[in-house]
Design a protein around this motif. Structure first.
Motif: not given
Length: 424
Positions: A134-153
């Motif tokens: 239930g860690l907020e910072t890791i969920l935030f990081l995961s969401s940010f990484l997914l957004a970066f991944w989809t833009i790059w792809k």
């Protein structure tokens, strides 16, 4: 007595205030910054000596470091429990080292194809940690990484990445609601909006990118209607402001773009031509979803035997109007119409945001409305006044007007915020 003290704490939310005080936030920020610096240092140190280390030892260092940091973070936060902030920071560091480990393994075995896949594996690999702990910072990081991944792809392949949308709707957004992480929800919605821009819009509107304007007006309306839907449920009503803010912001940005003469000319030229069939799908989906949200609001209020408040009536009327706005753009391809109507709509939207903030006792929306007004006024003054006045006189008059407007806006803003606080 103990019972009276507990009632006082509950009445004034002292438990929540104590947990979110400035010292607690400062400790969290310092811990996170420390974790980021340590993570960067470890990765750089290993990478600088990478070539001279045997491959089995490389893997041992990578997995050993990730395991040690995560184990220590878990111990401090949950087993010992005396250093929860430091433990959370170390668990975040473990997630960062996990991502660094992916790239170091790829470098070790010369895996060079599709670098953006590493971002996907990084995001998916840390989601279980966020879900279990239930860690907020890791969920935030995961969401940010997914957004970066989809833009790059999307940029690399020029094809909409629909798998990203599946991940967001099935995993990330449910976790945001379950863990009540507003920041991660905000980032996730921004990510979905960017996916819409860099995915479907960029893929199908390469030669006519300005067609994105009416499509994103539909997206803004959809987000705002979802915010209205959230307001009907006590459990999720706290998230309505996130959807409403993003909806209003997107509407303002794209109507603001349309208010420029050059954009209006190009838009007119595009609309006169036959529009691609993909345009109607991209515009239609958020519009239909908005209609579905409005119908759901009507149905729920009828089932609960609730009467619409005056504000809700206004908001629904405005949503319906903005749903019709893209249609007006399409059936009336006229530069003068775009220029006049878009500026009027911007003014109405600005007043509506200020009124919304005042009525809901949200100072943030009041300030946002005044910011919108300042941007709109300054843009139009420069756009129109610069052509007709000598430059020196233009800057002098502009400076005086801005000072007067700033003074007036600050005075009105303080009055509204003071009134909101009194009503509370």
């Amino acid at each position: 007595s103990v019972e009276q003290a507990e009632k006082i704490r509950e009445k004034y939310n002292l438990h929540e205030i104590q947990g979110k005080g400035i010292p607690s936030k400062l400790i969290t920020v310092i811990s996170i910054i420390g974790a980021l610096l340590v993570g960067a240092g470890v990765i750089l140190f290993i990478a600088s000596n990478w070539q001279i280390i045997p491959k089995p030892l490389r893997l041992g260092i990578i997995f050993g470091t990730i395991f040690t940091v995560n184990h220590l973070g878990y111990y401090l936060k949950y087993t010992r429990g005396s250093y929860p902030k430091t433990g959370s920071a170390l668990l975040l560091l473990g997630s960062l080292l996990f991502g660094g480990g992916i790239w170091l393994v790829a470098q070790t075995y010369h895996i060079t194809s599709r670098y953006h896949s590493g971002i996907l594996f990084w995001s998916l690999g840390i989601i279980p940690v966020s879900w279990l702990l239930g860690l907020e910072t890791i969920l935030f990081l995961s969401s940010f990484l997914l957004a970066f991944w989809t833009i790059w792809k999307s940029i690399d392949f020029s094809v909409p990445n629909y798998f990203y949308l599946v991940l967001m709707l099935s995993i990330i957004l449910p976790l945001c609601y379950r863990q009540k992480v507003k920041v991660a929800l905000f980032i996730s919605l921004i990510g979905i909006s960017l996916w819409f821009a860099f995915g479907p819009c960029l893929s199908y509107f390469k030669e006519s990118i300005l067609l994105i304007v009416p499509c994103f007006i539909g997206v803004g309306v959809f987000l705002y209607s979802v915010g209205l839907f959230h307001s009907l449920f006590e459990k999720i009503t706290e998230y309505q402001s996130i959807y409403k803010f993003l909806g209003v912001f997107i509407l303002y940005v794209f109507i603001y773009i349309l208010s420029f003469k050059e954009v209006a000319q190009e838009m007119t030229r595009l609309i006169i031509k036959p529009l691609p069939s993909s345009f109607w799908y991209i515009l239609g989906i958020p519009s239909l979803l908005s209609i579905g949200a409005i119908l759901s609001i009507f149905r729920l209020t009828r089932e609960k035997s609730q009467n619409f408040s005056r504000l809700l009536n206004y908001e629904i009327a405005i949503i319906i109007f903005f749903l019709l706005f893209p249609i007006l753009i399409l059936i009336l391809p006229n530069i003068t119409f775009y220029a006049i109507f878009s500026n009027l709509i911007l003014l109405v939207l600005t007043i509506g945001v200020i009124f919304l903030g005042y009525h809901n006792e949200k100072a943030f929306f009041v300030n946002l409305g005044f910011i919108f007004f300042g941007i709109h006024f300054l843009t139009r003054y420069i756009d129109w006044g610069y052509k007709y006045l000598p430059r020196s006189l233009f800057f002098i008059i502009t400076g005086i007007i801005l000072i007067l407007i700033a003074t007036f806006m600050e005075k009105q803003r303080r009055k509204l915020i003071k009134a909101i606080r009194k009503e509370r």
